[in-house]
Scaffold this motif. Structure first.
Motif, mmCIF file in Angstrom:
data_model
loop_
_atom_site.group_PDB
_atom_site.id
_atom_site.type_symbol
_atom_site.label_atom_id
_atom_site.label_comp_id
_atom_site.label_asym_id
_atom_site.label_seq_id
_atom_site.Cartn_x
_atom_site.Cartn_y
_atom_site.Cartn_z
ATOM 1 N N MET A 10 31.270 38.946 39.374
ATOM 2 C CA MET A 10 32.152 37.902 39.879
ATOM 3 C C MET A 10 33.579 38.419 39.988
ATOM 4 O O MET A 10 34.309 38.054 40.911
ATOM 5 C CB MET A 10 32.112 36.682 38.958
ATOM 6 N N LEU A 11 33.993 39.272 39.039
ATOM 7 C CA LEU A 11 35.330 39.857 39.106
ATOM 8 C C LEU A 11 35.485 40.645 40.403
ATOM 9 O O LEU A 11 36.420 40.436 41.177
ATOM 10 C CB LEU A 11 35.560 40.755 37.895
ATOM 11 N N THR A 64 35.303 38.525 43.597
ATOM 12 C CA THR A 64 36.557 37.840 43.901
ATOM 13 C C THR A 64 37.531 38.796 44.574
ATOM 14 O O THR A 64 38.173 38.443 45.576
ATOM 15 C CB THR A 64 37.191 37.298 42.613
ATOM 16 N N LEU A 65 37.625 40.000 44.042
ATOM 17 C CA LEU A 65 38.565 40.966 44.618
ATOM 18 C C LEU A 65 38.170 41.292 46.055
ATOM 19 O O LEU A 65 39.014 41.304 46.963
ATOM 20 C CB LEU A 65 38.589 42.233 43.766
ATOM 21 N N ILE A 94 30.271 32.861 34.559
ATOM 22 C CA ILE A 94 30.360 33.118 35.994
ATOM 23 C C ILE A 94 31.792 32.992 36.501
ATOM 24 O O ILE A 94 32.227 33.785 37.328
ATOM 25 C CB ILE A 94 29.426 32.163 36.763
ATOM 26 N N PHE A 95 32.529 31.989 36.019
ATOM 27 C CA PHE A 95 33.794 31.697 36.703
ATOM 28 C C PHE A 95 35.042 32.195 35.999
ATOM 29 O O PHE A 95 36.089 32.292 36.628
ATOM 30 C CB PHE A 95 33.900 30.200 36.992
ATOM 31 N N PRO A 143 35.657 35.274 35.139
ATOM 32 C CA PRO A 143 36.095 36.506 35.797
ATOM 33 C C PRO A 143 36.841 36.257 37.106
ATOM 34 O O PRO A 143 37.672 37.075 37.508
ATOM 35 C CB PRO A 143 34.782 37.250 36.062
ATOM 36 N N VAL A 144 36.568 35.109 37.751
ATOM 37 C CA VAL A 144 37.297 34.803 38.983
ATOM 38 C C VAL A 144 38.773 34.608 38.672
ATOM 39 O O VAL A 144 39.654 35.177 39.328
ATOM 40 C CB VAL A 144 36.696 33.562 39.665
ATOM 41 N N ALA A 151 40.321 37.927 37.850
ATOM 42 C CA ALA A 151 40.765 38.687 39.017
ATOM 43 C C ALA A 151 42.096 38.152 39.525
ATOM 44 O O ALA A 151 43.020 38.913 39.831
ATOM 45 C CB ALA A 151 39.700 38.612 40.109
ATOM 46 N N LEU A 180 46.337 31.947 48.619
ATOM 47 C CA LEU A 180 45.107 32.593 48.148
ATOM 48 C C LEU A 180 44.950 32.428 46.636
ATOM 49 O O LEU A 180 43.843 32.244 46.137
ATOM 50 C CB LEU A 180 45.094 34.071 48.537
ATOM 51 N N VAL A 228 41.730 31.035 44.509
ATOM 52 C CA VAL A 228 41.094 31.729 43.395
ATOM 53 C C VAL A 228 41.186 30.868 42.136
ATOM 54 O O VAL A 228 40.222 30.708 41.395
ATOM 55 C CB VAL A 228 41.748 33.105 43.165
ATOM 56 N N ILE A 240 38.730 27.913 42.407
ATOM 57 C CA ILE A 240 37.318 28.315 42.348
ATOM 58 C C ILE A 240 36.916 28.403 40.891
ATOM 59 O O ILE A 240 35.830 27.999 40.490
ATOM 60 C CB ILE A 240 37.101 29.666 43.059
#
Lengths: 193, 575
Positions: free
Chosen positions: A30-31, A34-35, B225-226, B228-229, B232, B263, B267, B270
């Motif tokens: 997921m990291l 996203t990137l 799951i989320f 790491p979003v 980032a 953006l 992110v 999300i």
């Protein structure tokens, strides 16, 4: 009566560590997803790419890294295979191959960054350099972590203890192969397309 | 599938291995509980400072104001006000609610309720706490930097959070703290998921797990799951601030090739929309269980409750756009996000109806955990319904960034989760620390908290509907806001009363933990789940013999029960 197994048994540890590792890799994916999604958005919404009259990064160095990391994955795969077959005497060559190729990958990445600098692409120069540098940096940081995790294979090689180290071997390989796949995706998305 | 069993660990002997670097899930849970309660206090004092400023602009904050803001004679300065609401949001969400509900009760309950001796990765569990500790230090360090802590709101939208909006180190430290905390929570999440999959006691299928474990497990999936979003996102924000990249900087926007502040919002949300469910799902699970336990009735439609929580988990991942209706999103997208958001009301209505079905005609025992659970039912109903106005594009365009939003998310995320957390504290106190909290003072605590928080958040919705914007230092510079001064004062007094009533809880809690002589019995609430089959407080190995599960967690009133008992242990088999 239901069948019960000690969690500390080989079978138990294999199952738990593979479940844990798969979820960990989902997190890592997921990291990177996203990137790459961010990359795609900048790329698709830009009028021209690369923007501001910058040049594309030549394919040569990234292609070399792709080959190197693919080969190192292959070597680690052989390592894993030998370990599973308990052919401990064959382990040294694939291990050294993986580590050397992994370090070579980092070397090529450093070459790539300095070649980008030579082309006049600096980190502060807008979103295109930002993306090229940051994404490769983040991947490289994970490669460094991967290289450190490869060191955990040394006791596995020395002790020749299948039961104790099989989970270490499979977890480290999963992580290393994962980084290879991520690089392949980055190569296609950022350099080829 | 085979069922797995853990060894009995030896009891730790030294102080360090017992209380500080413990591998025991129960001790780690308690560590998270203290951590969370500490930050609840810090965040709460910040909330009071915010409220004080809104009710009495230009008046010095009592007691500690003169000490903290000597230059202004004790009045909260405008830039500090921005830092206060930013840090209040961040601390409450990431450092108070997450550690209490997920860190403390997740750790404590999952192994006990599924009949395991510990988490499957105890070392990972310990690291998860100490990484969270490092993150807390990073966050608090921001308060002592020259330009102060982060001040871009808990959402930290660029350009407020870029070097242009906040040049100080505080914002960088904030981003790093969030990243590190994300690492810690992901580690915890992976541990929870694996534990639930492999360590359930023999005979325990997924639907035999208490709903608390369902809530905590679904939360862990969302976390893995989320987070790491967001990771980032904040990583790129750190790069923007430290290395000079331009991801979120729209400088010289005329040429293509510059960054895009919007953006970050994508992110962030999300991650951010699943995050609100990360916070509420454990509370839902706990309340679903407690309602059944204290209504002395099987949980109505327990399977449907579990499945609707699951569908909410899935739906929560595709509705994030409703936070961004005012960012000039294409109408096609806003309509789609609105429709998807409305879809969430279907599973929510199912489990809400199941809650009511559970207490319907039950012989309810109004002990303090039940009062708090019923409180959750009430405040979550209100919070959920007001969400409809914000999920609808037409009303959201008016209500966006008003205090209505603040009222709404405090009802759902703060009030519901706080009451759920208190319910869990009072309920599992005997299993955690071996003593019961004082029931009378628990009830006093409940009523003052309940009245206080409704005064605060209902008031917020009213002033928001009247047009009061959130994040303004002094909204009363606008003429139309003059009439809102009395109601803002009322909100602040409610907040002060509610804040003070938490002292009752703290004294009750500390007294029960450290000073109370009288020990609790093994099963004071007369409940049949696995953790009540073992002594109080739970021994370090949890279960001497791994139990074999024969029935679901909410079996009450089985006619084959003998004696005066109306509940059935999960290990019992009745005809």
């Amino acid at each position: 009566m239901v069948a019960r197994t000690e969690i500390a048994s080989v079978e138990g540890r294999k199952i738990t560590s593979s479940i844990g590792m798969i979820f960990l890799l989902v997190s890592f994916s997921m990291l990177f997803a996203t990137l790459l999604l961010g990359y795609a958005i900048y790329r698709v919404t830009a009028d021209e790419w690369p923007p501001m009259g910058m040049q594309r990064v030549p394919l040569f160095l990234p292609t070399v890294s792709t080959f190197i990391i693919a080969l190192s994955s292959l070597a680690l795969w052989k390592f894993e295979e030998f370990f599973e077959q308990k052919k401990y005497e064959n382990l040294l060559l694939p291990f050294i191959g993986t580590v050397v190729l992994g370090c070579a990958f980092m070397g090529v990445q450093f070459r790539l960054w300095s070649s980008m600098k030579d082309m006049g692409i600096f980190v502060e120069g807008g979103v295109f350099p930002s993306l090229m540098y940051s994404l490769t940096w983040i991947h490289a940081a994970h490669i460094v972590a991967g290289l450190i995790s490869l060191l955990f294979l040394i006791p596995a090689m020395v002790s020749k203890n299948y039961d104790k180290y099989i989970t270490t071997v499979s977890n480290v390989s999963k992580f290393w192969h994962f980084l290879g796949i991520v690089w392949l995706l980055m190569y296609v998305v950022m350099f080829v397309l | 599938m085979a069922f797995f069993e853990q060894h009995i660990h030896e009891a730790p002997k030294t102080f360090l291995s017992k209380y500080i670097f413990s591998f025991d899930h129960k001790v780690i849970g308690k560590q998270f509980l203290w951590y969370g309660i500490f930050f609840l206090g810090v965040g709460g004092i910040m909330a009071l400072m915010i409220r004080w400023t809104l009710a009495f602009p230009g008046v010095a904050f009592p007691l500690i104001g003169k000490l903290m803001f000597p230059e202004t004679g004790g009045v909260v300065p405008p830039d500090t006000y921005a830092m206060l609401f930013t840090m209040h949001g961040t601390i409450m969400i990431f450092y108070a609610i997450t550690p209490i509900l997920i860190g403390a009760f997740g750790n404590f309950l999952i192994p006990l309720m599924i009949g395991a001796r510990d988490m499957v990765f105890p070392l990972l569990n310990m690291l998860s706490f100490w990484i969270a500790f490092v993150s807390a230090i990073l966050l608090l360090a921001g308060l002592f930097t020259p330009l102060g802590a982060a001040a871009g709101g808990w959402t930290s939208y660029p350009t407020l959070s870029t070097l242009i909006g906040s040049p100080g180190v505080g914002q960088t430290l904030w981003a790093m703290a969030i990243f590190v905390l994300g690492v810690s929570s992901t580690m915890g999440a992976i541990n929870y998921i694996t534990t639930i999959i492999v360590l359930r006691a023999p005979g325990m299928g997924y639907f035999d797990m208490p709903l608390s474990v369902w809530g905590l497990g679904l939360t862990a999936i969302l976390n893995a799951i989320f987070l790491p979003v967001l990771g980032a996102g904040v990583l790129l924000l750190i790069f923007d601030r430290v290395f000079g990249t331009t991801f979120f900087l729209a400088g010289a926007a005329a040429t293509s090739g510059t960054g895009d502040p919007i953006l970050f919002q994508h992110v962030f949300w999300i991650f951010g929309h699943p995050e609100v469910y990360i916070l509420i799902l454990p509370a839902w699970g706990i309340v679903s269980d407690l309602l059944s336990f204290f209504a002395r009735k099987p949980a109505f439609g327990a399977k449907a409750t579990a499945l609707s929580m699951t569908s909410i988990t899935i739906l929560s991942t595709i509705v994030y756009g409703h936070h961004m209706f005012t960012t000039q999103m294409s109408p096609l997208l806003t309509q789609s996000f609105m429709t998807l958001t409305m879809t969430i009301s279907i599973p929510s209505a199912i489990f809400f109806a199941n809650w009511l079905g559970t207490i319907w005609k039950g012989s309810i025992r109004f002990h303090s955990p039940m009062l708090f659970s019923l409180g959750v039912v009430f405040v979550f109903g209100l919070g959920g319904l007001t969400g409809l106005y914000l999920g609808t594009v037409t009303t959201d365009l008016y209500l966006h960034d008003t205090y209505f939003v603040v009222g709404h998310f405090h009802y759902t995320m703060a009030a519901s989760v706080l009451l759920g957390g208190f319910a869990a504290c009072y309920f599992w106190m005997p299993k955690m620390f071996g003593t019961m909290m004082n029931e009378f003072w628990a009830k006093v605590h409940f009523w003052i908290t309940m009245l206080g928080l409704n005064g605060i958040f209902m008031g917020m919705m009213i002033v928001g509907y009247a047009g009061m914007h959130r994040r303004l230092y002094n909204p009363f510079v606008y003429d139309f806001m003059q009439k809102m001064i009395p109601i803002n004062t009322f909100i602040t007094w409610s907040a002060i009363v509610m804040g003070l009533s938490q002292i009752i809880f703290v004294i009750n809690f500390v007294h029960a933990v450290f000073f109370k002589k009288e020990k609790a019995s093994d099963n004071p609430w007369e409940v049949g789940t696995l953790e009540w089959t073992i002594p109080s407080p739970a021994p370090n190995y949890n279960f001497k013999e791994i139990p074999v599960v024969k029935c679901g967690p909410h079996e009450f009133g089985n006619p084959n029960l003998t004696g005066s008992r109306d509940f059935q242990y999960q290990t019992e088999e009745l005809a």
